[in-house]
Design a protein around this motif. Structure first.
Motif, PDB file in Angstrom:
ATOM      1  N   GLU A 138     116.975 -16.394  76.138  1.00  0.00           N
ATOM      2  CA  GLU A 138     116.318 -15.211  75.581  1.00  0.00           C
ATOM      3  C   GLU A 138     117.227 -14.500  74.588  1.00  0.00           C
ATOM      4  O   GLU A 138     116.776 -14.020  73.550  1.00  0.00           O
ATOM      5  N   ALA A 139     118.517 -14.437  74.921  1.00  0.00           N
ATOM      6  CA  ALA A 139     119.472 -13.792  74.018  1.00  0.00           C
ATOM      7  C   ALA A 139     119.560 -14.539  72.693  1.00  0.00           C
ATOM      8  O   ALA A 139     119.653 -13.932  71.607  1.00  0.00           O
ATOM      9  N   GLU A 140     119.506 -15.867  72.767  1.00  0.00           N
ATOM     10  CA  GLU A 140     119.543 -16.677  71.554  1.00  0.00           C
ATOM     11  C   GLU A 140     118.278 -16.445  70.732  1.00  0.00           C
ATOM     12  O   GLU A 140     118.321 -16.351  69.501  1.00  0.00           O
ATOM     13  N   ALA A 141     117.144 -16.341  71.445  1.00  0.00           N
ATOM     14  CA  ALA A 141     115.874 -16.083  70.751  1.00  0.00           C
ATOM     15  C   ALA A 141     115.886 -14.722  70.082  1.00  0.00           C
ATOM     16  O   ALA A 141     115.308 -14.528  69.004  1.00  0.00           O
ATOM     17  N   MET A 142     116.553 -13.754  70.702  1.00  0.00           N
ATOM     18  CA  MET A 142     116.620 -12.401  70.147  1.00  0.00           C
ATOM     19  C   MET A 142     117.311 -12.371  68.780  1.00  0.00           C
ATOM     20  O   MET A 142     117.017 -11.523  67.950  1.00  0.00           O
ATOM     21  N   LYS A 143     118.241 -13.301  68.597  1.00  0.00           N
ATOM     22  CA  LYS A 143     118.956 -13.338  67.317  1.00  0.00           C
ATOM     23  C   LYS A 143     117.992 -13.647  66.171  1.00  0.00           C
ATOM     24  O   LYS A 143     118.154 -13.134  65.061  1.00  0.00           O
ATOM     25  N   ASN A 144     117.006 -14.469  66.449  1.00  0.00           N
ATOM     26  CA  ASN A 144     116.042 -14.865  65.425  1.00  0.00           C
ATOM     27  C   ASN A 144     114.786 -13.998  65.409  1.00  0.00           C
ATOM     28  O   ASN A 144     114.097 -13.912  64.397  1.00  0.00           O
ATOM     29  N   TYR A 145     114.502 -13.373  66.565  1.00  0.00           N
ATOM     30  CA  TYR A 145     113.320 -12.515  66.674  1.00  0.00           C
ATOM     31  C   TYR A 145     113.723 -11.171  67.297  1.00  0.00           C
ATOM     32  O   TYR A 145     113.424 -10.897  68.459  1.00  0.00           O
ATOM     33  N   PRO A 146     114.396 -10.328  66.521  1.00  0.00           N
ATOM     34  CA  PRO A 146     114.947  -9.091  67.092  1.00  0.00           C
ATOM     35  C   PRO A 146     113.962  -7.925  67.183  1.00  0.00           C
ATOM     36  O   PRO A 146     114.271  -6.911  67.811  1.00  0.00           O
ATOM     37  N   TYR A 147     112.782  -8.045  66.545  1.00  0.00           N
ATOM     38  CA  TYR A 147     111.820  -6.934  66.531  1.00  0.00           C
ATOM     39  C   TYR A 147     110.684  -7.198  67.528  1.00  0.00           C
ATOM     40  O   TYR A 147     110.154  -8.308  67.596  1.00  0.00           O
ATOM     41  N   HIS A 148     110.338  -6.171  68.278  1.00  0.00           N
ATOM     42  CA  HIS A 148     109.356  -6.331  69.352  1.00  0.00           C
ATOM     43  C   HIS A 148     108.362  -5.170  69.329  1.00  0.00           C
ATOM     44  O   HIS A 148     108.732  -4.031  69.052  1.00  0.00           O
ATOM     45  N   ILE A 149     107.122  -5.497  69.627  1.00  0.00           N
ATOM     46  CA  ILE A 149     106.124  -4.442  69.832  1.00  0.00           C
ATOM     47  C   ILE A 149     106.019  -4.195  71.336  1.00  0.00           C
ATOM     48  O   ILE A 149     105.650  -5.093  72.100  1.00  0.00           O
ATOM     49  N   VAL A 150     106.357  -2.990  71.750  1.00  0.00           N
ATOM     50  CA  VAL A 150     106.338  -2.616  73.161  1.00  0.00           C
ATOM     51  C   VAL A 150     104.999  -1.963  73.483  1.00  0.00           C
ATOM     52  O   VAL A 150     104.577  -1.026  72.798  1.00  0.00           O
ATOM     53  N   VAL A 151     104.337  -2.481  74.513  1.00  0.00           N
ATOM     54  CA  VAL A 151     103.040  -1.928  74.905  1.00  0.00           C
ATOM     55  C   VAL A 151     103.102  -1.197  76.245  1.00  0.00           C
ATOM     56  O   VAL A 151     102.097  -0.651  76.703  1.00  0.00           O
ATOM     57  N   GLY A 152     104.276  -1.186  76.861  1.00  0.00           N
ATOM     58  CA  GLY A 152     104.428  -0.456  78.117  1.00  0.00           C
ATOM     59  C   GLY A 152     105.853  -0.524  78.615  1.00  0.00           C
ATOM     60  O   GLY A 152     106.587  -1.467  78.297  1.00  0.00           O
ATOM     61  N   ALA A 153     106.277   0.494  79.376  1.00  0.00           N
ATOM     62  CA  ALA A 153     107.614   0.517  79.970  1.00  0.00           C
ATOM     63  C   ALA A 153     107.507   1.114  81.369  1.00  0.00           C
ATOM     64  O   ALA A 153     106.818   2.129  81.569  1.00  0.00           O
ATOM     65  N   PHE A 154     108.174   0.499  82.331  1.00  0.00           N
ATOM     66  CA  PHE A 154     107.969   0.860  83.736  1.00  0.00           C
ATOM     67  C   PHE A 154     109.288   0.988  84.484  1.00  0.00           C
ATOM     68  O   PHE A 154     110.235   0.224  84.244  1.00  0.00           O
ATOM     69  N   GLU A 155     109.339   1.934  85.380  1.00  0.00           N
ATOM     70  CA  GLU A 155     110.489   2.076  86.270  1.00  0.00           C
ATOM     71  C   GLU A 155     110.354   1.175  87.496  1.00  0.00           C
ATOM     72  O   GLU A 155     111.343   0.694  88.041  1.00  0.00           O
ATOM     73  N   VAL A 156     109.131   0.935  87.925  1.00  0.00           N
ATOM     74  CA  VAL A 156     108.875   0.117  89.122  1.00  0.00           C
ATOM     75  C   VAL A 156     108.652  -1.333  88.710  1.00  0.00           C
ATOM     76  O   VAL A 156     107.769  -1.642  87.893  1.00  0.00           O
ATOM     77  N   ASP A 157     109.462  -2.225  89.265  1.00  0.00           N
ATOM     78  CA  ASP A 157     109.400  -3.645  88.894  1.00  0.00           C
ATOM     79  C   ASP A 157     108.019  -4.245  89.098  1.00  0.00           C
ATOM     80  O   ASP A 157     107.526  -4.997  88.252  1.00  0.00           O
ATOM     81  N   ARG A 158     107.384  -3.928  90.222  1.00  0.00           N
ATOM     82  CA  ARG A 158     106.078  -4.506  90.535  1.00  0.00           C
ATOM     83  C   ARG A 158     105.038  -4.129  89.499  1.00  0.00           C
ATOM     84  O   ARG A 158     104.213  -4.951  89.095  1.00  0.00           O
ATOM     85  N   ASN A 159     105.102  -2.885  89.035  1.00  0.00           N
ATOM     86  CA  ASN A 159     104.165  -2.441  88.004  1.00  0.00           C
ATOM     87  C   ASN A 159     104.376  -3.209  86.706  1.00  0.00           C
ATOM     88  O   ASN A 159     103.410  -3.572  86.015  1.00  0.00           O
ATOM     89  N   ALA A 160     105.643  -3.444  86.384  1.00  0.00           N
ATOM     90  CA  ALA A 160     105.967  -4.191  85.162  1.00  0.00           C
ATOM     91  C   ALA A 160     105.448  -5.622  85.251  1.00  0.00           C
ATOM     92  O   ALA A 160     104.866  -6.151  84.293  1.00  0.00           O
ATOM     93  N   VAL A 161     105.637  -6.244  86.409  1.00  0.00           N
ATOM     94  CA  VAL A 161     105.188  -7.628  86.607  1.00  0.00           C
ATOM     95  C   VAL A 161     103.669  -7.721  86.483  1.00  0.00           C
ATOM     96  O   VAL A 161     103.132  -8.607  85.814  1.00  0.00           O
ATOM     97  N   ASN A 162     102.978  -6.796  87.116  1.00  0.00           N
ATOM     98  CA  ASN A 162     101.501  -6.798  87.067  1.00  0.00           C
ATOM     99  C   ASN A 162     100.984  -6.597  85.640  1.00  0.00           C
ATOM    100  O   ASN A 162     100.034  -7.266  85.202  1.00  0.00           O
ATOM    101  N   TYR A 163     101.625  -5.666  84.928  1.00  0.00           N
ATOM    102  CA  TYR A 163     101.183  -5.385  83.564  1.00  0.00           C
ATOM    103  C   TYR A 163     101.454  -6.575  82.638  1.00  0.00           C
ATOM    104  O   TYR A 163     100.635  -6.909  81.773  1.00  0.00           O
TER     105      TYR A 163
END
Length: 216
Positions: A138-163
């Motif tokens: 993933e870190a290697e991929a980040m070098k080539n694709y450093p820009y991301h569209i974020v559609v959500g951010a979560f403090e609870v891991d389970r919520n992040a996994v479900n989303y």
């Protein structure tokens, strides 16, 4: 007196030879090789030769007695090696876990691999190596694709996994989870350039109006 002593020695030598030798050249050769290996402490070779001798003449006591001795020696060697391997394994895992916790993943992977060489079936080093490989990819991929569209951010891991599962099923197979500080960010897609990311931002905002572009 001298002749008597010499005669006695000769009798003992003949008796010894008779004890070991039984007129079977193949058996005698195997015993000779086994005893030589035993003398050099080459126990695995000695075991092989005594076993060979016993197969040739199964009723002979000498190779069986020697086999019993060799097996005890090999068992003790294996016991000591197991104790030493356990110490080495635990030390490597302890060091690897410290490196992993401090995010020195390359060094940690090397320690986990050494531990795995000692105990190939252990789950912990296998799992950690898999995690590190994934993070490095993933870190290697980040070098080539450093820009991301974020559609959500979560403090609870389970919520992040479900989303994340929901986004992948309904909107984008390229969605992934990335850490932003203490949060798990769920991305829509990743891009090589800022312009490419902004071109897709409206699509992402149809999923969630608060979608934004983030560079990692």
């Amino acid at each position: 007196m001298k002749r008597t002593l010499l005669f006695t020695v000769l009798i003992m030598m003949v008796s010894t030879i008779a004890f070991y030798s039984c007129g079977n050249p193949e058996y005698d050769k195997a015993i000779e090789q086994a005893d030589a290996a035993m003398e050099k402490k080459e126990y695995k070779s000695a075991k092989a030769y005594y076993t060979k001798a016993l197969k040739i003449l199964p009723d002979k006591e000498y190779p069986q007695k020697q086999l019993d001795k060799v097996n005890k020696v090999l068992e003790e060697i294996a016991r000591k090696k197991a104790i030493e391997d356990e110490k080495k394994f635990n030390a490597l895992i302890e060091k690897a876990d410290e490196l992993y916790a401090s995010e020195q993943y390359g060094k940690a992977k090397g320690q986990y691999q050494q531990a795995l060489n000692i105990k190939p079936n252990e789950k912990h080093p296998k799992q950690r190596i898999a995690e590190i490989n994934k993070m490095m990819a993933e870190a290697e991929a980040m070098k080539n694709y450093p820009y991301h569209i974020v559609v959500g951010a979560f403090e609870v891991d389970r919520n992040a996994v479900n989303y994340l599962e929901r986004i992948k099923q309904n909107h984008s197979q390229q969605a992934r989870s990335l850490p932003i500080g203490r949060l798990d960010a769920i991305t829509y897609k990743s891009y090589k350039s800022l312009n490419e990311a902004y071109n897709d931002l409206n699509k992402a905002r149809q999923i969630t109006p608060n979608a934004w572009v983030w560079k990692k």
